[in-house]
Design an enzyme around this catalytic site. Sequence first.
Site, PDB file in Angstrom:
ATOM      1  CE1 TYR A 156     -14.854  -5.009  -5.045  1.00  0.00           C
ATOM      2  CE2 TYR A 156     -15.862  -6.396  -3.368  1.00  0.00           C
ATOM      3  CZ  TYR A 156     -15.751  -6.003  -4.692  1.00  0.00           C
ATOM      4  OH  TYR A 156     -16.552  -6.581  -5.656  1.00  0.00           O
ATOM      5  CE  LYS A 160     -18.401  -3.660  -5.431  1.00  0.00           C
ATOM      6  NZ  LYS A 160     -19.041  -3.243  -6.695  1.00  0.00           N
TER       7      LYS A 160
HETATM    8  P1  NAI Z   1     -13.702  -6.978 -14.503  1.00  0.00           P
HETATM    9  O1  NAI Z   1     -12.401  -6.413 -14.061  1.00  0.00           O
HETATM   10  O2  NAI Z   1     -13.713  -8.206 -15.337  1.00  0.00           O
HETATM   11  O3  NAI Z   1     -14.589  -5.867 -15.229  1.00  0.00           O
HETATM   12  C1  NAI Z   1     -14.693  -4.559 -14.718  1.00  0.00           C
HETATM   13  C2  NAI Z   1     -14.929  -3.596 -15.878  1.00  0.00           C
HETATM   14  O4  NAI Z   1     -15.110  -2.292 -15.314  1.00  0.00           O
HETATM   15  C3  NAI Z   1     -13.722  -3.525 -16.838  1.00  0.00           C
HETATM   16  O5  NAI Z   1     -14.183  -3.584 -18.169  1.00  0.00           O
HETATM   17  C4  NAI Z   1     -13.106  -2.171 -16.524  1.00  0.00           C
HETATM   18  O6  NAI Z   1     -12.472  -1.562 -17.650  1.00  0.00           O
HETATM   19  C5  NAI Z   1     -14.320  -1.379 -16.068  1.00  0.00           C
HETATM   20  N1  NAI Z   1     -13.966  -0.234 -15.240  1.00  0.00           N
HETATM   21  C6  NAI Z   1     -13.035  -0.160 -14.262  1.00  0.00           C
HETATM   22  N2  NAI Z   1     -12.977   1.075 -13.775  1.00  0.00           N
HETATM   23  C7  NAI Z   1     -13.880   1.806 -14.470  1.00  0.00           C
HETATM   24  C8  NAI Z   1     -14.279   3.156 -14.441  1.00  0.00           C
HETATM   25  N3  NAI Z   1     -13.699   4.044 -13.622  1.00  0.00           N
HETATM   26  N4  NAI Z   1     -15.261   3.560 -15.284  1.00  0.00           N
HETATM   27  C9  NAI Z   1     -15.834   2.693 -16.142  1.00  0.00           C
HETATM   28  N5  NAI Z   1     -15.476   1.408 -16.245  1.00  0.00           N
HETATM   29  C10 NAI Z   1     -14.520   0.964 -15.406  1.00  0.00           C
HETATM   30  O7  NAI Z   1     -14.494  -7.235 -13.136  1.00  0.00           O
HETATM   31  P2  NAI Z   1     -15.919  -7.897 -12.817  1.00  0.00           P
HETATM   32  O8  NAI Z   1     -15.670  -8.976 -11.861  1.00  0.00           O
HETATM   33  O9  NAI Z   1     -16.695  -8.159 -14.025  1.00  0.00           O
HETATM   34  O10 NAI Z   1     -16.577  -6.703 -11.969  1.00  0.00           O
HETATM   35  C11 NAI Z   1     -17.807  -6.078 -12.310  1.00  0.00           C
HETATM   36  C12 NAI Z   1     -18.518  -5.665 -11.034  1.00  0.00           C
HETATM   37  O11 NAI Z   1     -18.864  -6.836 -10.286  1.00  0.00           O
HETATM   38  C13 NAI Z   1     -17.674  -4.806 -10.091  1.00  0.00           C
HETATM   39  O12 NAI Z   1     -18.485  -3.785  -9.557  1.00  0.00           O
HETATM   40  C14 NAI Z   1     -17.257  -5.775  -9.019  1.00  0.00           C
HETATM   41  O13 NAI Z   1     -16.978  -5.141  -7.798  1.00  0.00           O
HETATM   42  C15 NAI Z   1     -18.487  -6.668  -8.948  1.00  0.00           C
HETATM   43  N6  NAI Z   1     -18.270  -7.945  -8.320  1.00  0.00           N
HETATM   44  C16 NAI Z   1     -17.354  -8.847  -8.841  1.00  0.00           C
HETATM   45  C17 NAI Z   1     -17.161 -10.053  -8.219  1.00  0.00           C
HETATM   46  C18 NAI Z   1     -16.171 -11.069  -8.704  1.00  0.00           C
HETATM   47  O14 NAI Z   1     -15.912 -12.040  -7.963  1.00  0.00           O
HETATM   48  N7  NAI Z   1     -15.609 -10.937  -9.884  1.00  0.00           N
HETATM   49  C19 NAI Z   1     -17.914 -10.429  -7.007  1.00  0.00           C
HETATM   50  C20 NAI Z   1     -18.845  -9.439  -6.575  1.00  0.00           C
HETATM   51  C21 NAI Z   1     -19.019  -8.257  -7.222  1.00  0.00           C
END
Ligand code: NAI
Length: 271
Positions: A156, A160
Amino acid sequence: MKNIAGSIAVVTGAGSGIGRATALALAGQGARVAVTDVAGDSADKTVEAIRRDGGEAWAFRLDVSDPGQAGDAATAIAESLGVPAVLVNNAGIAVGGLFLDSSPESWDRIVAVNLMGVVNCCRAFLPRMVESGRPGHVVNIASMLGYTALRGVSAYCATKHGVVGFSECLRAELWDHGIGVSTVCPGFINTNIIRAGILESSDEDVEARRAQLDAFFQRRSHSPDKVAQAVLSAIRRNRSVVPVTPEAWAAWYSKRWAPWLVARLARRRLA
Ligand code: NAI
């Protein structure tokens, strides 16, 4: 980009968590939002939520790891809505576990989604944005793990760090075109990311560990809305790297002023 109202905004991974909150926030500012996700039904739900609030949104199915799908989505959005001014590369997954327990397949998957997904969508959407000659903005959602480290998340972290480096180069290259690039770097946010992620371990019950990590993320209780507000601010103020949440800011300053502390904390097990 001062004026978001009336512009077309594309958000990837907008069916859940930070992507959904960002799509809602952009629509709340008057943007017409292309809500994209690999899970089309979750994109539909985000669109319904936006329309219930009186906003304008349309769902598109897009797996960002597939360059062909990214190109097709860019064409479909340009033809049906117009050329976007805002692109938010948010889609991402988590892979957890010690490096020595990690499989080549999980590395391939996370690189394909978290890093190449951002590259694929920039390649697909940017040519039209540049050609339009209008001001625009790209927001790439990285993480505080884009500039710091932690045991158990090497894959991860690698993706990033890649997003941060890519975004800073892109920012320099797009400057003269009037297109800003921001890298938003959240800390721990309460979303589905742990429940949907890949966990690998040779000596632990993976599902018990997942429950433990999920409980930790819920306890942190930072809402995805906090990240969505940071995205709006990054677009308006053309900010470069944008840490979100106190732990992300602490890591940002410690990395510069006390790198030994960051290295020591990285050796500790999360939760
Ligand atoms: P989440 O799991 O709630 O949402 C992720 C979304 O991305 C889901 O709707 C999923 O269907 C979609 N997704 C997954 N693979 C995909 C693909 N190949 N193509 C298109 N859509 C796809 O997760 P969250 O937390 O909202 O994550 C969003 C972003 O934020 C990610 O890039 C994550 O790495 C980043 N992030 C999240 C943090 C956290 O603590 N939740 C912290 C720092 C960054």
